[in-house]
Design an enzyme around this catalytic site. Structure first.
Site, PDB file in Angstrom:
ATOM      1  N   GLY A 184      -2.172   8.156   0.042  1.00  0.00           N
ATOM      2  CA  GLY A 184      -1.000   8.497   0.873  1.00  0.00           C
ATOM      3  C   GLY A 184      -1.489   8.834   2.263  1.00  0.00           C
ATOM      4  O   GLY A 184      -2.216   9.816   2.446  1.00  0.00           O
TER       5      GLY A 184
ATOM      6  N   GLY B 276     -28.454  13.925  18.908  1.00  0.00           N
ATOM      7  CA  GLY B 276     -29.011  12.634  18.471  1.00  0.00           C
ATOM      8  C   GLY B 276     -29.338  12.628  16.995  1.00  0.00           C
ATOM      9  O   GLY B 276     -29.179  11.611  16.297  1.00  0.00           O
TER      10      GLY B 276
ATOM     11  N   GLY C 130       0.845  -1.193   0.000  1.00  0.00           N
ATOM     12  CA  GLY C 130       0.000   0.000   0.000  1.00  0.00           C
ATOM     13  C   GLY C 130       0.876   1.237   0.000  1.00  0.00           C
ATOM     14  O   GLY C 130       1.309   1.714  -1.057  1.00  0.00           O
ATOM     15  N   SER C 131       1.217   1.708   1.198  1.00  0.00           N
ATOM     16  CA  SER C 131       2.095   2.877   1.301  1.00  0.00           C
ATOM     17  C   SER C 131       3.423   2.618   0.597  1.00  0.00           C
ATOM     18  O   SER C 131       3.996   3.506  -0.033  1.00  0.00           O
ATOM     19  CB  SER C 131       2.382   3.186   2.775  1.00  0.00           C
ATOM     20  OG  SER C 131       1.199   3.366   3.492  1.00  0.00           O
TER      21      SER C 131
ATOM     22  N   GLU D 206      -3.713  13.708  -7.548  1.00  0.00           N
ATOM     23  CA  GLU D 206      -4.672  12.981  -6.712  1.00  0.00           C
ATOM     24  C   GLU D 206      -4.777  13.635  -5.326  1.00  0.00           C
ATOM     25  O   GLU D 206      -5.871  13.828  -4.794  1.00  0.00           O
ATOM     26  CB  GLU D 206      -4.243  11.517  -6.564  1.00  0.00           C
ATOM     27  CG  GLU D 206      -5.138  10.746  -5.608  1.00  0.00           C
ATOM     28  CD  GLU D 206      -4.802   9.257  -5.504  1.00  0.00           C
ATOM     29  OE1 GLU D 206      -3.799   8.837  -6.118  1.00  0.00           O
ATOM     30  OE2 GLU D 206      -5.548   8.533  -4.824  1.00  0.00           O
TER      31      GLU D 206
ATOM     32  N   THR E  61     -10.961   1.672  -6.362  1.00  0.00           N
ATOM     33  CA  THR E  61     -12.195   2.428  -6.593  1.00  0.00           C
ATOM     34  C   THR E  61     -12.617   2.265  -8.058  1.00  0.00           C
ATOM     35  O   THR E  61     -11.785   2.396  -8.958  1.00  0.00           O
ATOM     36  CB  THR E  61     -11.974   3.924  -6.261  1.00  0.00           C
ATOM     37  OG1 THR E  61     -11.493   4.008  -4.915  1.00  0.00           O
ATOM     38  CG2 THR E  61     -13.259   4.722  -6.404  1.00  0.00           C
TER      39      THR E  61
ATOM     40  N   TYR F 185       7.958   6.888 -11.800  1.00  0.00           N
ATOM     41  CA  TYR F 185       7.814   8.323 -12.089  1.00  0.00           C
ATOM     42  C   TYR F 185       6.341   8.671 -12.375  1.00  0.00           C
ATOM     43  O   TYR F 185       5.813   9.677 -11.906  1.00  0.00           O
ATOM     44  CB  TYR F 185       8.718   8.700 -13.270  1.00  0.00           C
ATOM     45  CG  TYR F 185       8.418  10.047 -13.851  1.00  0.00           C
ATOM     46  CD1 TYR F 185       8.683  11.208 -13.124  1.00  0.00           C
ATOM     47  CD2 TYR F 185       7.839  10.177 -15.110  1.00  0.00           C
ATOM     48  CE1 TYR F 185       8.378  12.456 -13.632  1.00  0.00           C
ATOM     49  CE2 TYR F 185       7.526  11.415 -15.637  1.00  0.00           C
ATOM     50  CZ  TYR F 185       7.798  12.555 -14.894  1.00  0.00           C
ATOM     51  OH  TYR F 185       7.477  13.781 -15.400  1.00  0.00           O
TER      52      TYR F 185
ATOM     53  N   GLU G 291       0.633   9.637   7.838  1.00  0.00           N
ATOM     54  CA  GLU G 291       2.009   9.347   8.288  1.00  0.00           C
ATOM     55  C   GLU G 291       2.981   9.489   7.111  1.00  0.00           C
ATOM     56  O   GLU G 291       4.082  10.049   7.264  1.00  0.00           O
ATOM     57  CB  GLU G 291       2.101   7.932   8.872  1.00  0.00           C
ATOM     58  CG  GLU G 291       1.407   7.750  10.214  1.00  0.00           C
ATOM     59  CD  GLU G 291      -0.117   7.626  10.110  1.00  0.00           C
ATOM     60  OE1 GLU G 291      -0.622   7.448   8.979  1.00  0.00           O
ATOM     61  OE2 GLU G 291      -0.804   7.704  11.138  1.00  0.00           O
TER      62      GLU G 291
HETATM   63  C1  LIG Z   1     -12.001   3.123   0.071  1.00  0.00           C
HETATM   64  C2  LIG Z   1     -10.621   3.034  -0.507  1.00  0.00           C
HETATM   65  C3  LIG Z   1     -10.422   3.313  -1.849  1.00  0.00           C
HETATM   66  C4  LIG Z   1      -9.152   3.187  -2.413  1.00  0.00           C
HETATM   67  N1  LIG Z   1      -8.993   3.375  -3.774  1.00  0.00           N
HETATM   68  C5  LIG Z   1      -7.804   3.050  -4.347  1.00  0.00           C
HETATM   69  C6  LIG Z   1      -7.644   3.060  -5.772  1.00  0.00           C
HETATM   70  O1  LIG Z   1      -8.569   3.418  -6.516  1.00  0.00           O
HETATM   71  N2  LIG Z   1      -6.459   2.648  -6.304  1.00  0.00           N
HETATM   72  C7  LIG Z   1      -5.418   2.248  -5.509  1.00  0.00           C
HETATM   73  O2  LIG Z   1      -4.379   1.880  -6.060  1.00  0.00           O
HETATM   74  N3  LIG Z   1      -5.517   2.244  -4.157  1.00  0.00           N
HETATM   75  C8  LIG Z   1      -6.683   2.618  -3.568  1.00  0.00           C
HETATM   76  N4  LIG Z   1      -6.809   2.601  -2.183  1.00  0.00           N
HETATM   77  C9  LIG Z   1      -5.674   2.190  -1.375  1.00  0.00           C
HETATM   78  C10 LIG Z   1      -5.055   3.306  -0.554  1.00  0.00           C
HETATM   79  O3  LIG Z   1      -4.337   4.179  -1.370  1.00  0.00           O
HETATM   80  C11 LIG Z   1      -4.201   2.628   0.533  1.00  0.00           C
HETATM   81  O4  LIG Z   1      -5.097   2.066   1.466  1.00  0.00           O
HETATM   82  C12 LIG Z   1      -3.249   3.576   1.192  1.00  0.00           C
HETATM   83  O5  LIG Z   1      -2.246   3.982   0.308  1.00  0.00           O
HETATM   84  C13 LIG Z   1      -2.580   2.956   2.433  1.00  0.00           C
HETATM   85  O6  LIG Z   1      -2.039   1.704   2.154  1.00  0.00           O
HETATM   86  P1  LIG Z   1      -2.404   0.441   3.079  1.00  0.00           P
HETATM   87  O7  LIG Z   1      -3.883   0.420   3.243  1.00  0.00           O
HETATM   88  O8  LIG Z   1      -1.783  -0.751   2.481  1.00  0.00           O
HETATM   89  O9  LIG Z   1      -1.781   0.758   4.465  1.00  0.00           O
HETATM   90  P2  LIG Z   1      -0.295   0.377   4.954  1.00  0.00           P
HETATM   91  O10 LIG Z   1       0.687   0.854   3.962  1.00  0.00           O
HETATM   92  O11 LIG Z   1      -0.278  -1.070   5.327  1.00  0.00           O
HETATM   93  O12 LIG Z   1      -0.172   1.243   6.266  1.00  0.00           O
HETATM   94  C14 LIG Z   1      -0.724   0.839   7.515  1.00  0.00           C
HETATM   95  C15 LIG Z   1      -0.351   1.891   8.556  1.00  0.00           C
HETATM   96  O13 LIG Z   1       1.077   1.969   8.677  1.00  0.00           O
HETATM   97  C16 LIG Z   1       1.499   3.290   8.465  1.00  0.00           C
HETATM   98  N5  LIG Z   1       2.787   3.328   7.797  1.00  0.00           N
HETATM   99  C17 LIG Z   1       3.192   2.673   6.687  1.00  0.00           C
HETATM  100  N6  LIG Z   1       4.439   3.002   6.370  1.00  0.00           N
HETATM  101  C18 LIG Z   1       4.866   3.894   7.298  1.00  0.00           C
HETATM  102  C19 LIG Z   1       6.062   4.634   7.511  1.00  0.00           C
HETATM  103  N7  LIG Z   1       7.105   4.540   6.669  1.00  0.00           N
HETATM  104  N8  LIG Z   1       6.121   5.460   8.574  1.00  0.00           N
HETATM  105  C20 LIG Z   1       5.076   5.593   9.432  1.00  0.00           C
HETATM  106  N9  LIG Z   1       3.913   4.941   9.259  1.00  0.00           N
HETATM  107  C21 LIG Z   1       3.801   4.099   8.215  1.00  0.00           C
HETATM  108  C22 LIG Z   1       0.425   3.918   7.576  1.00  0.00           C
HETATM  109  O14 LIG Z   1       0.454   5.317   7.649  1.00  0.00           O
HETATM  110  C23 LIG Z   1      -0.822   3.293   8.181  1.00  0.00           C
HETATM  111  O15 LIG Z   1      -1.198   4.013   9.298  1.00  0.00           O
HETATM  112  C24 LIG Z   1      -8.062   2.792  -1.595  1.00  0.00           C
HETATM  113  C25 LIG Z   1      -8.265   2.560  -0.225  1.00  0.00           C
HETATM  114  C26 LIG Z   1      -9.511   2.660   0.317  1.00  0.00           C
HETATM  115  C27 LIG Z   1      -9.688   2.343   1.772  1.00  0.00           C
END
Ligand SMILES: Cc1cc2nc3c(=O)[nH]c(=O)nc-3n(C[C@H](O)[C@H](O)[C@H](O)COP(=O)(O)OP(=O)(O)OC[C@H]3O[C@@H](n4cnc5c(N)ncnc54)[C@H](O)[C@@H]3O)c2cc1C
Length: 398
Positions: A383, A359, A150-151, A261, A177, A252, A386
């Protein structure tokens, strides 16, 4: 831009402060037009679409008919010949519909999935994907996130193996999405076995390709009207002509896309805060307790003042970032600040509104509980807070 003026009369002013840079009179005209469209075509149906956990594709057709899907795209591809500022107005005003999910579904199509095709695609790719997307005939999604990445985008595992005439893709994406309805997916894949940011590429996958499947429509806390999909790719053959941009240079593309975004998310949050603030003021002046409107109790008045503060400061940093982005300079720091400042604030504003409504705020009828659920996504999506703090820290030389 004649299409933009299709819906204009009888709409209340969008913001109390009138014309604000970087917007001009022309943008304000568009703003009125969009508000009218949102109030007439979207808002009356939102409760139903939230209950259905789906909004119909007809929304895209209607928006295409008045030019809203192609505001920033060139006329040669069926767009309106506008620019980022026109899309910025749309993003802010869509919040008026009262459904984060609906705004997100539309936003994913216009704001994050089609821009890479426009910016990095060949003319042939634009004809095949951008033109029908602007007409609302093909719906787009952006697929970056995976169950294990994810991140940390560098953790992407979906692999595209080079074969004669194209690639064979295996892997999965999640939280996408429009993922259930999308006709095509602009997808980040690995094209080398190298680790880190190297060897990421973008491919356009189509729903009808053999081996492409929607494995799940995910259930969510908020954004109910939008479809969030989990996708699986099993030996999907993707022809060479579906490679977007240069092979192994996808990182990139991802980073370039993120700036826009994040700005769109900041604008959406500003729109949401403004709407919630207006509704809260209205309610606090009407609702009486202990012989006077609750707005006349200092605790409530101060809470609302705090909401207004968040809304106005959020707008100021967001418009500043938008101006820099639009002028083409390095706007990473300001965009990061705008995203970070507005997302948690939008949730806090909704939460404060919930308290002011008492309420009633907890009841579905008033749409405040929905605002609280929907805005909670802001500090996570596009993003996390954090990650934004990390980027800002780097921008500060730390
Ligand atoms: C409703 C919804 C729609 C979405 N739509 C899309 C979409 O259309 N396309 C797409 O590609 N993605 C989509 N996403 C994904 C979204 O971009 C990710 O959920 C987001 O980037 C976070 O990744 P993760 O959920 O894997 O969390 P993780 O990366 O697993 O993070 C979990 C926690 O750890 C923290 N963390 C991670 N790394 C660090 C660090 N280095 N330092 C401190 N804290 C850290 C994070 O901040 C978070 O609090 C969607 C998500 C949701 C919930």
């Amino acid at each position: 831009m004649a299409a933009m003026r299709a819906f204009t009369k009888g709409v209340p002013p969008a913001r109390p402060s009138g014309l604000m840079p970087p917007f001009t009179e022309e943008h304000e005209e568009l703003r009125e037009s969009i508000r009218r469209f949102v109030l007439k075509e979207l808002r009356p149906h939102v409760q139903q679409w939230e209950d259905d956990e789906w909004f119909p594709n007809e929304v895209f057709h209607k928006m295409a008919a008045v030019g809203f899907l192609g505001l920033k795209y060139p006329e040669e591809y069926g767009g309106e010949g506008g620019d980022y500022l026109h899309d910025a107005v749309l993003s802010e005003e869509l919040a008026l519909c009262g459904s984060g999910g609906l705004a997100a579904g539309i936003g994913a199509h216009i704001g994050i999935a089609t821009p890479p095709v426009w910016k990095f695609g060949t003319d042939e790719q634009k004809q095949r994907y951008l033109v029908p997307a602007i007409k609302g005939e093909k719906i787009a999604a952006l697929g970056i996130t995976e169950p294990g990445a994810g991140s940390d985008v560098a953790g992407i595992r979906t692999f595209a193996k080079k074969v004669d005439g194209g690639y064979v893709v295996n892997g999965s994406k999640t939280f996408i999405t429009n993922g259930v309805r999308a006709d095509f997916l602009v997808t980040a894949v690995k094209t080398t076995q190298e680790g880190g940011h190297h060897g990421l590429s973008f491919l356009i996958l189509e729903k009808d390709m053999e081996g492409y499947s929607v494995s799940q429509k995910l259930k969510k806390m908020g954004w109910h009207a939008s479809d969030t999909g989990e996708l699986a790719f099993q030996d999907v053959f993707v022809p060479d002509e579906n490679l977007l941009g240069e092979e192994n240079k996808g990182f990139y593309l991802i980073m370039a896309n993120f700036q826009w975004e994040r700005l769109l998310m900041a604008l959406g949050a500003v729109g949401s805060m403004q709407r919630t603030l207006e509704r809260t003021i209205e309610y606090a002046l009407e609702r009486e307790a202990f012989g006077r409107p609750i707005a006349k109790h200092q605790a409530i008045r101060h809470k609302i003042a705090e909401m207004a503060l968040r809304c106005e400061t959020g707008r100021a940093v967001t418009y500043n970032a938008l101006r820099l982005f639009y002028e083409g300079g390095d706007a990473v720091k300001q965009v990061t600040i705008a995203k970070l400042k507005t997302q948690r604030d939008a949730f806090d504003v909704a939460d404060d509104a919930l308290q002011v409504f008492g309420g009633a705020g907890y009841m579905k009828e008033y749409e405040i509980e929905r605002a609280a659920r929907d805005t909670r996504l802001g500090p996570i999506g596009g993003g996390t807070d954090e990650i934004m703090s990390e980027i800002l820290g780097k921008q500060l030389g730390l």
